[in-house]
Design a protein around this motif. Structure first.
Motif, short mmCIF file in Angstrom:
data_model
loop_
_atom_site.label_atom_id
_atom_site.label_comp_id
_atom_site.label_asym_id
_atom_site.label_seq_id
_atom_site.Cartn_x
_atom_site.Cartn_y
_atom_site.Cartn_z
N TYR A 179 -31.76 57.11 -61.49
CA TYR A 179 -32.44 57.52 -60.26
C TYR A 179 -31.89 58.87 -59.79
CZ TYR A 179 -33.55 57.64 -55.26
OH TYR A 179 -33.96 58.03 -54.02
N LEU A 212 -33.10 61.90 -61.61
CA LEU A 212 -34.50 62.28 -61.39
C LEU A 212 -34.72 62.92 -60.02
CD1 LEU A 212 -36.71 59.47 -62.96
CD2 LEU A 212 -36.55 61.87 -63.63
N PRO A 267 -34.41 65.77 -56.99
CA PRO A 267 -34.65 67.21 -57.15
C PRO A 267 -33.39 67.98 -57.54
CG PRO A 267 -35.58 66.40 -55.09
CD PRO A 267 -34.76 65.29 -55.66
N TYR A 292 -42.02 58.35 -69.06
CA TYR A 292 -42.10 58.69 -67.63
C TYR A 292 -41.08 59.78 -67.29
CZ TYR A 292 -42.31 57.64 -62.58
OH TYR A 292 -42.46 57.71 -61.22
N TYR A 321 -41.14 68.99 -63.40
CA TYR A 321 -40.02 69.67 -62.73
C TYR A 321 -39.91 71.11 -63.23
CZ TYR A 321 -38.36 65.05 -61.07
OH TYR A 321 -38.25 63.83 -60.48
N GLU A 380 -30.06 53.42 -50.80
CA GLU A 380 -30.57 52.69 -51.96
C GLU A 380 -29.50 52.02 -52.81
OE1 GLU A 380 -33.55 52.34 -51.72
OE2 GLU A 380 -34.44 54.12 -50.83
N ARG A 425 -39.12 66.98 -50.75
CA ARG A 425 -37.86 67.53 -51.22
C ARG A 425 -36.80 67.45 -50.12
NH1 ARG A 425 -38.94 73.17 -53.46
NH2 ARG A 425 -40.71 71.99 -54.23
N GLY A 433 -36.55 65.06 -48.18
CA GLY A 433 -36.06 63.69 -48.29
C GLY A 433 -35.29 63.47 -49.59
N ASP A 434 -35.05 64.56 -50.33
CA ASP A 434 -34.25 64.52 -51.56
C ASP A 434 -34.88 63.62 -52.62
OD1 ASP A 434 -32.22 65.45 -53.13
OD2 ASP A 434 -30.71 64.06 -52.38
N ASP A 435 -36.20 63.71 -52.76
CA ASP A 435 -36.87 62.90 -53.77
C ASP A 435 -38.04 63.65 -54.37
OD1 ASP A 435 -36.02 60.17 -54.47
OD2 ASP A 435 -35.96 59.88 -52.30
N THR A 436 -38.53 63.14 -55.47
CA THR A 436 -39.78 63.59 -56.07
C THR A 436 -40.62 62.33 -56.28
OG1 THR A 436 -39.28 63.24 -58.41
CG2 THR A 436 -38.41 65.27 -57.40
N PRO A 437 -41.90 62.48 -56.56
CA PRO A 437 -42.69 61.28 -56.85
C PRO A 437 -42.10 60.48 -58.00
CG PRO A 437 -44.14 63.17 -56.51
CD PRO A 437 -42.74 63.71 -56.53
N TRP A 438 -41.54 61.20 -59.00
CA TRP A 438 -41.02 60.50 -60.18
C TRP A 438 -39.74 59.73 -59.84
CZ3 TRP A 438 -43.91 64.82 -60.39
CH2 TRP A 438 -45.01 64.81 -61.28
N SER A 439 -38.89 60.34 -59.00
CA SER A 439 -37.65 59.63 -58.66
C SER A 439 -37.98 58.38 -57.84
CB SER A 439 -36.68 60.55 -57.90
OG SER A 439 -37.20 60.93 -56.65
N LYS A 440 -38.94 58.49 -56.93
CA LYS A 440 -39.31 57.30 -56.15
C LYS A 440 -39.93 56.23 -57.04
CE LYS A 440 -38.18 57.98 -51.81
NZ LYS A 440 -36.96 57.36 -51.30
N GLY A 441 -40.74 56.69 -57.97
CA GLY A 441 -41.38 55.73 -58.88
C GLY A 441 -40.36 54.99 -59.72
N LEU A 442 -39.35 55.73 -60.17
CA LEU A 442 -38.32 55.09 -60.99
C LEU A 442 -37.53 54.07 -60.15
CD1 LEU A 442 -36.85 55.47 -63.93
CD2 LEU A 442 -34.98 55.93 -62.34
N LEU A 443 -37.28 54.46 -58.90
CA LEU A 443 -36.55 53.55 -58.02
C LEU A 443 -37.35 52.25 -57.83
CD1 LEU A 443 -33.97 53.42 -56.36
CD2 LEU A 443 -35.21 54.45 -54.45
#
Lengths: 131, 744
Positions: free
Chosen positions: A82, A85, A87, A114, A122, B206, B234, B236-246
């Motif tokens: 996590y 991934l 930013p 994925y 990115y 998390e 950004r 919130g220090d996330d990307t759609p992919w990072s949230k999806g992985l979480l």
């Protein structure tokens, strides 16, 4: 009988074979239920994914399939994944390597794809770490 | 400046403490339909989305890219985008178009298309649509359970009561992050004491969140926040992919998740790009769907006061709930953060979700008083529960909270406290004293709790988190201490994780730990006679609020203490004494009924009238009228019998009339219809006025208290007493002279 703490530290998490219906108070009294018996299993999540497809929820199904793959990944590693991934945490190369590693080590092709998809996105949007 | 006193009074009303701001799209101050919002469009080339909502693929930001890749069903897109938005809006409201067909069709829409559909709907239509599009057939609710002192005994007691009240999910958080393991533990034990199957979560960052889940202390999480622009995401220090992985990471441990989003957040963060709040929320929702989230909590959430400050802000909030439901997502529909100073405005907003029903009508009903709410104060809290129950009963609506009695609440709170005591003792945590359990059973808020050693609790909580103990050890400890029921429930919450059914959309667990979800409890609403109806046991429970009383209880049969004895002395005939005033009594007066609505005994009312008549030097003859319960007719008959021609009619509930022989039955000299307001002094003056009419003197005003609420308070009593009076009518019996004797 390894407790969950140890199981989480295993390189690859082991999966319990105890059927859910045997998770009973009597089973607990007889020491037949251990922490690793009360974690969800890969096959269960795959079955939930199939159900989701049948119900018209393809995105949910893909999530469940990635989750099924991730059942093999230890908890600490999950959090590392996590983090990588988020930013500007990883370079393009690091993400591609991570993708390969996940596929190879945990039999996780969908999760690997994925991560590779994220690497491409990115790259275009400046979300990679600049060394 | 000229000041109207009425404007001045209104300016001090709570609603005027709220902020109202004019639209200003360039600052992001626009709830829906910003001039900067794109027009819906979609271009597919060989199954690939190369343009969406006016933006070419090359210019997609990360959210566009994620939506185009994961959220939009490309097989449905052409049909969906080619269908006029007005048509789609009508199908959302149309009771003959099933939910599943709309979900399929709308899966091909872009964010701008979804917003354009919403623009065609007024709030009533949106409510109609939400009733149909909600994922789960049976509506539900979520509670917040926290306390300022982070007292684990009180938290368990509050959780137990909330679970017993029917909340499907309980959410806690902590003031001191290191208390999280104990808060999660207290919530688990409390919830499973109140009702087996209630899902719980502890909202923390998390990594800690996952660890709590891994220990088996929590079963769901809704900390996965997403925002509708790249910059805010950004931030919130996330990307759609990072949230999806979480999301997948949580699911891999059998933990239910929902995303969190809501209108206003991007504007608040300063990165709204001039777009409407609803358009950005539509992007969030498609992101969540694309990530494979089963659901969201949305409805402005903590930004509700910002969206609500704008014109049609509350409409936009309903629209965002509806978009989420229309995308097939579970919706926990807000109503958790403080939305207004005005109870009227707050309740009006609530009705938009309360009446159609959502998967969780609130994203957290504050089950404790506001000051103990660590989510920043609840919009509705422990003090509002009875109002909520009354509204559900009024409208035959299940908004997810059920009435319980005070005894039940105290008992379940005490039971939870004892279970906590046993677990803390068995696992070597700082001891819980009996005094703490008693305080928690009866507490209003955390100040009522004895002081605990917070440092010792925090140390123990941390050791618990870092050590090998899990929820299985908790179940073992409960079982060994004689709490087999709670132990079985805690264990069953571990079993459901293995089964995984509660990962399905909108899933909650019933008391048998069976998942009720969009798959197993499908919302099949298709107009009247279909979908969820409040029936059977649910209606029996919702209608029987503890404040409800039976008619027999409200107006008891005579206690035999009317304060007077009335002895029949033969048939009443027309008198010829001009100094005689006749008082006609209702058939049940001091004979089945005892008191007036004002609370006077019949003896007291009678004596007061007699006193007033005597003060004018006239006589009072008392007659029971048997053949009518009507006040006017009782008076009319009394006047016919009176030598002076002046009669008083007095019903058992205290309603009184003064009339004169020869007037029409429904005409009168003076009528005192507000029986609850007639005190002893009033009856004295009524007697005196009747005598004055007989003597030809001008009557004096009768002192009557002004109480606008008396009818509201006593109308049921009045109706029941009148019913009793009517039951005592004997149509064939003539009026009867009575001798008035003191009560034996």
């Amino acid at each position: 009988m390894p407790d969950r703490h140890d199981a989480e530290k295993d390189l690859r998490r082991k999966e319990s074979l105890l059927p859910p219906e045997e998770i009973t108070l009597q089973g607990l009294r007889d020491s037949r239920v251990a922490p690793e018996d009360v974690t969800i299993r890969r096959r269960t999540l795959e079955a939930q994914a199939e159900r989701a497809v049948a119900e018209g929820y393809p995105q949910l199904a893909r999530n469940f399939r990635r989750a099924a793959e991730l059942t093999a990944v230890p908890g600490d590693t999950l959090l590392v994944l996590y983090e990588k991934l988020r930013p500007r945490r990883s370079t393009h190369g690091e993400l591609l390597a991570l993708s390969q590693e996940i596929i190879a080590r945990y039999d996780a092709p969908e999760t690997g794809a994925y991560i590779r998809e994220a690497a491409e996105a990115y790259l275009r949007k400046g979300l990679l770490r600049m060394d | 400046m000229e000041r109207s006193k009425r404007f001045e009074v209104r300016s001090r009303r709570p609603v005027n403490l709220d902020t109202f701001v004019a639209e200003d799209p360039d600052l992001g101050l626009v709830a829906m339909d910003s001039p900067n919002d794109p027009m819906p469009s979609l271009t597919l080339v060989r199954g690939r989305i190369v343009e969406m909502d006016g933006c070419d693929e090359a210019d997609f930001d990360t959210i566009d890219r994620y939506i185009a890749t994961h959220a939009i069903d490309r097989g449905m897109a052409e049909e969906a985008m080619a269908t006029p938005s007005l048509d789609l809006a009508r199908r959302l409201v149309d009771i003959t178009t099933p939910r599943i067909e709309l979900i399929r069709l709308l899966s091909g829409c872009t964010p701008a298309k979804l917003c354009q559909i919403m623009s065609h709907l007024n709030v009533v239509e949106m409510m109609m649509a939400l009733q149909k599009m909600r994922a789960r057939r049976t509506p539900g609710n979520q509670a917040h359970v926290t306390n300022w002192r982070e007292n684990p005994v009180l938290m368990a007691a509050d959780a137990a009561e909330a679970a017993l009240r029917g909340f499907d999910e309980l959410e806690t958080t902590c003031r001191v992050a290191r208390m999280a393991p104990f808060n999660a533990l207290a919530l688990l034990i409390g919830s499973q004491t109140g009702r087996g199957g209630v899902l719980t979560q502890c909202a923390v960052e998390e990594a800690l969140n996952l660890r709590l889940g891994l220990k088996g202390l929590t079963t769901y999480a809704e900390t996965l926040s997403v925002y509708g622009t790249d910059d805010s995401l950004r931030d919130g220090d996330d990307t759609p992919w990072s949230k999806g992985l979480l999301a997948s990471a949580y699911a891999s441990r059998g933990i239910k998740i929902r995303f969190t989003s809501g209108t206003g957040s991007e504007t608040l963060m300063g990165y709204e790009e001039g777009k409407s709040m609803l358009y950005l929320e539509a992007r969030c929702l498609m992101l969540a769907k694309g990530a494979g989230a089963q659901g969201v909590q949305n409805g402005a959430i903590s930004c509700v006061a910002l969206t609500g400050a704008l014109p049609q802000g509350v409409r936009a909030i309903l629209a965002e709930n509806l978009i989420a439901a229309a995308l097939g997502l579970e919706v926990a529909s807000g109503n958790d953060a403080m939305s207004s100073h005005s109870d009227m405005r707050k309740t009006a907003k609530l009705m938009l979700q309360f009446l159609p029903g959502t998967d969780f009508v609130t994203s957290g009903y504050s089950s404790m008083p506001r000051r103990d709410n660590m989510f920043g104060g609840g919009n509705f809290d422990a003090e509002d529960l009875d109002d909520w129950m009354a509204i559900q009963r009024d409208m035959r609506v299940n908004a997810g909270i059920f009435p319980i009695t005070e005894d039940q609440a105290i008992a379940v709170r005490r039971h939870a406290g004892k279970a906590m005591q046993a677990v803390f003792a068995a696992l070597g945590f700082p001891a819980i004293g009996d005094g703490e359990i008693e305080a928690a059973a009866l507490a209003y808020h955390s100040d009522d709790m004895p002081e605990r050693d917070l440092v010792a609790d925090i140390d123990a909580a941390q050791a618990f988190l870092d050590g090998p103990l899990t929820a299985l050890d908790v179940a073992n400890a409960l079982d060994a201490a004689g709490f087999a029921d709670v132990a079985a429930n805690v264990l069953a919450m571990q079993r459901v994780r293995v089964v995984g059914d509660y990962l399905q959309p909108a899933a909650v667990l019933d008391a048998e730990f069976v998942a009720k979800s969009a798959f197993s409890d499908r919302n099949d609403y298709l107009g009247p006679g279909t979908g969820y109806r409040v029936e059977g046991e649910a209606w029996a429970r919702l209608s029987a609020i503890p404040q409800q009383r039976t008619a027999a209880d409200m107006v008891p049969l005579t206690s035999g203490n009317a304060g007077v004895r009335l002895v029949p002395r033969g048939t009443a005939t027309e008198g010829d004494d001009p100094t005689e005033v006749v008082l006609g009594l209702g058939p049940a007066f001091a004979d089945g009924l005892d008191r007036t609505l004002c609370g006077l005994t019949h003896g007291e009312a009678l004596a007061a009238i007699g006193e007033g008549v005597a003060a004018q030097g006239l006589q009072l003859r008392v007659v029971r009228i048997h053949d009518t319960a009507d006040c006017g007719l009782i008076g009319w008959q009394a006047a016919r019998l009176a030598g002076s021609g002046i009669g008083i009619g007095l019903q058992s509930k205290g309603t009184t009339v003064i009339t004169r022989k020869g007037l029409a039955p429904l005409n009168n000299l003076e009528l005192f219809s507000q029986a609850p307001l007639l005190s002893r002094e009033a009856y004295v003056q009524i007697g005196a006025n009747a005598a004055s009419h007989a003597l030809g003197h001008p009557p004096m005003p009768v002192p009557v208290r002004v109480d606008n609420m008396s009818r509201l308070r006593l109308i049921v009593h009045a109706m029941l007493m009148h019913k009793r009076e009517i039951a005592a009518v004997d149509a064939s019996a003539a009026g009867e002279n009575l001798e008035v004797l003191p009560h034996a």
